[in-house]
Design an enzyme around this catalytic site. Structure first.
Site, PDB file in Angstrom:
ATOM      1  CG  ASP A 272       3.042  -3.328   0.934  1.00  0.00           C
ATOM      2  OD1 ASP A 272       1.983  -2.682   1.036  1.00  0.00           O
ATOM      3  OD2 ASP A 272       3.989  -3.243   1.745  1.00  0.00           O
TER       4      ASP A 272
ATOM      5  CG  HIS B  54      -2.588  -2.352  -1.901  1.00  0.00           C
ATOM      6  ND1 HIS B  54      -1.353  -2.551  -1.305  1.00  0.00           N
ATOM      7  CD2 HIS B  54      -2.323  -2.057  -3.207  1.00  0.00           C
ATOM      8  CE1 HIS B  54      -0.397  -2.387  -2.203  1.00  0.00           C
ATOM      9  NE2 HIS B  54      -0.961  -2.095  -3.370  1.00  0.00           N
TER      10      HIS B  54
END
Length: 477
Positions: free
Chosen positions: A452, A448
């Site tokens: 995104d 992450h």
């Protein structure tokens, strides 16, 4: 006159620090040639045959089959030179190496004797072609008085009835350690020192010509306040510890140890997230059948894994954020131009990840050929360390185990991994009607930090669209 050279376990690359002796290829007393394989070892990455850079007669071997040796530990000694045919008298080395004196001849003198002047062409760190090594002191056994015979020739060196030893070995705190091999009476003493963190180069041995004995190492351990660990823990002691509970203890070493360390590091460092989608793979299977039929009966078959790898490279071209890694020290995301696809392969040795290099530049046929070659090498244990490192994205087909889904752990330091479940017939709404279709689940685990959810979802959706409608790939051709 024959000279005895010590050959230590070389650095096999990729940061490996140890290897397990699988099979000896030579016996004590056997004549070996330069670059002849002498032992087969198993590293955390592959099975490797180690060639000897010296030619001569094997005078001693160190390490039994199944024993783990550290890089730099002695493997064997070789008598080189005119008198190499008489190994029994060479430097006093025994067949097991436990009672012999570890010695290395002066590299500068080697060119003068037959066979000793040969150079190795093997590419081994610390050996091979290149300038001759600097002169190093040769340790020779000297006659020992009867009163001190137990120090060298006893079964428990340093513990003979008449052993004469100084009170404390001297640690050379300020002196720079001398290059070359450290004169140690046996590999067991080296292991004892390594297990207890004793630097052998800082000790002054109490044996002849500074030979380091077991008693020297044990005194150093005692002086440091550390308990003296046994050099060879017995299987009986291990079973006694686990006896009442009925436990079985399996050492985390070799390949299993590396996998454990890498998985732990991945979970510790990477904030991973997973998204997944069910897809209809009926058209992809039909496209594969058509490709293989068009190639003819003698043409190589294109595998399903190759088609999935080709789809992944096309998706990474659209979403390069996932072909990346994170430099934690510099706090930077490093995007990579080339795509090296790793694929998880289960073998008798455990899980390995062979790497298809420059997968983005390969066709489906080329990918299938390389995947087949690497899979065969993985099964017979002949993958090289270079074929097991450097991947930038991993494809994990866990469907071969009969499972539908998974949340795979990212192969550190990569940024993403695509998992593929089994393909099974399921009821599916196709063109507005209920039909039986070949359905699979795709799961994407991603770092992450590099992107995104929008990027990860876009990547996964593009892969799913290509699986459901292979013609989508033609837009990028």
């Amino acid at each position: 006159m024959a000279e005895v050279k010590e050959f230590t376990l070389p650095d096999l690359g990729e940061g490996l620090t140890e290897a397990e002796v699988v099979r000896w290829l030579v016996e004590v007393g056997e004549v070996v040639a330069v670059d002849q394989p002498v032992v087969e070892v198993e590293t955390a990455k592959a099975m490797v045959e180690v060639p000897c850079p010296y030619g001569g007669v094997v005078t001693a071997r160190y390490g039994a089959e199944g024993e783990e040796l550290a890089v730099g530990a002695p493997l064997l000694t070789v008598a080189v030179g005119a008198d190499a045919s008489a190994p029994a008298a060479a430097e006093g080395s025994g067949s097991g190496g436990a009672d012999g004196v570890v010695a290395e001849a002066d590299g500068a003198d080697a060119a003068g004797d037959g066979g000793a002047g040969e150079t190795s062409g093997a590419v081994l760190v610390g050996y091979g072609t290149g300038a001759p090594p600097a002169r190093r002191r040769r340790v020779r056994p000297t006659p020992v008085p009867a009163a001190a015979a137990g120090q060298v020739n006893g079964v428990a060196s340093g513990y003979g009835r008449h052993a004469v030893t100084p009170e404390v070995p001297v640690r050379a705190e300020a002196a720079e350690p001398a290059p070359g091999p450290v004169p140690v009476i046996s590999p067991l003493v080296r292991r004892l020192a390594r297990q207890n963190g004793v630097e052998l180069r800082t000790l002054t041995g109490s044996g002849p010509d500074g030979l380091i004995l077991r008693a020297d190492v044990e005194r150093a351990i005692g002086a440091a306040g550390a308990p003296a660990a046994a050099a060879e823990p017995s299987a009986a002691a291990a079973s006694a510890r686990a006896g009442d509970a009925g436990e079985v203890r399996i050492p985390l070493r070799g390949l299993r140890g590396v996998v454990a360390d890498k998985m732990s590091r991945s979970r510790r460092e990477i904030p991973e997230a997973t998204c997944w989608v069910d897809v209809d793979a009926t058209e992809l299977l039909a496209a594969r059948r058509a490709m293989n039929a068009a190639g003819g009966p003698d043409a190589p078959k294109i595998s399903l894994l190759a088609l999935l790898a080709r789809i992944c490279t096309a998706a990474l071209a659209r979403y390069p954020e996932l072909n990346a890694r994170v430099d934690t020290e510099a706090r930077e995301i490093v995007r990579l131009e080339r795509v090296h696809v790793g694929f998880a392969a289960q073998t008798d040795r455990g899980l390995v990840v062979p790497v298809v290099r420059d997968a983005h530049a390969r066709s489906a046929e080329s990918l299938s050929e390389e995947l087949g070659r690497l899979t065969g090498a993985a099964r017979d244990g002949s993958l090289t360390p270079g074929e097991l490192t450097g991947s930038t994205f991993t494809l994990n087909n866990y469907g071969v185990f009969g499972v539908d889904g998974s949340t795979p752990i990212i192969n550190h330091p990569e940024a993403a991994m695509l998992g593929v479940g089994r393909i099974v017939p399921k009821p599916w709404v196709y063109e507005g009607e209920l039909a039986v279709r070949q359905v699979t689940q795709l799961s994407l685990t991603f770092d992450h930090r590099v992107c995104d959810g929008g990027v990860a979802g876009g990547f996964l959706r593009y892969v799913a669209d290509c699986v459901e409608q292979p013609a989508v790939l033609l837009r990028g051709v």
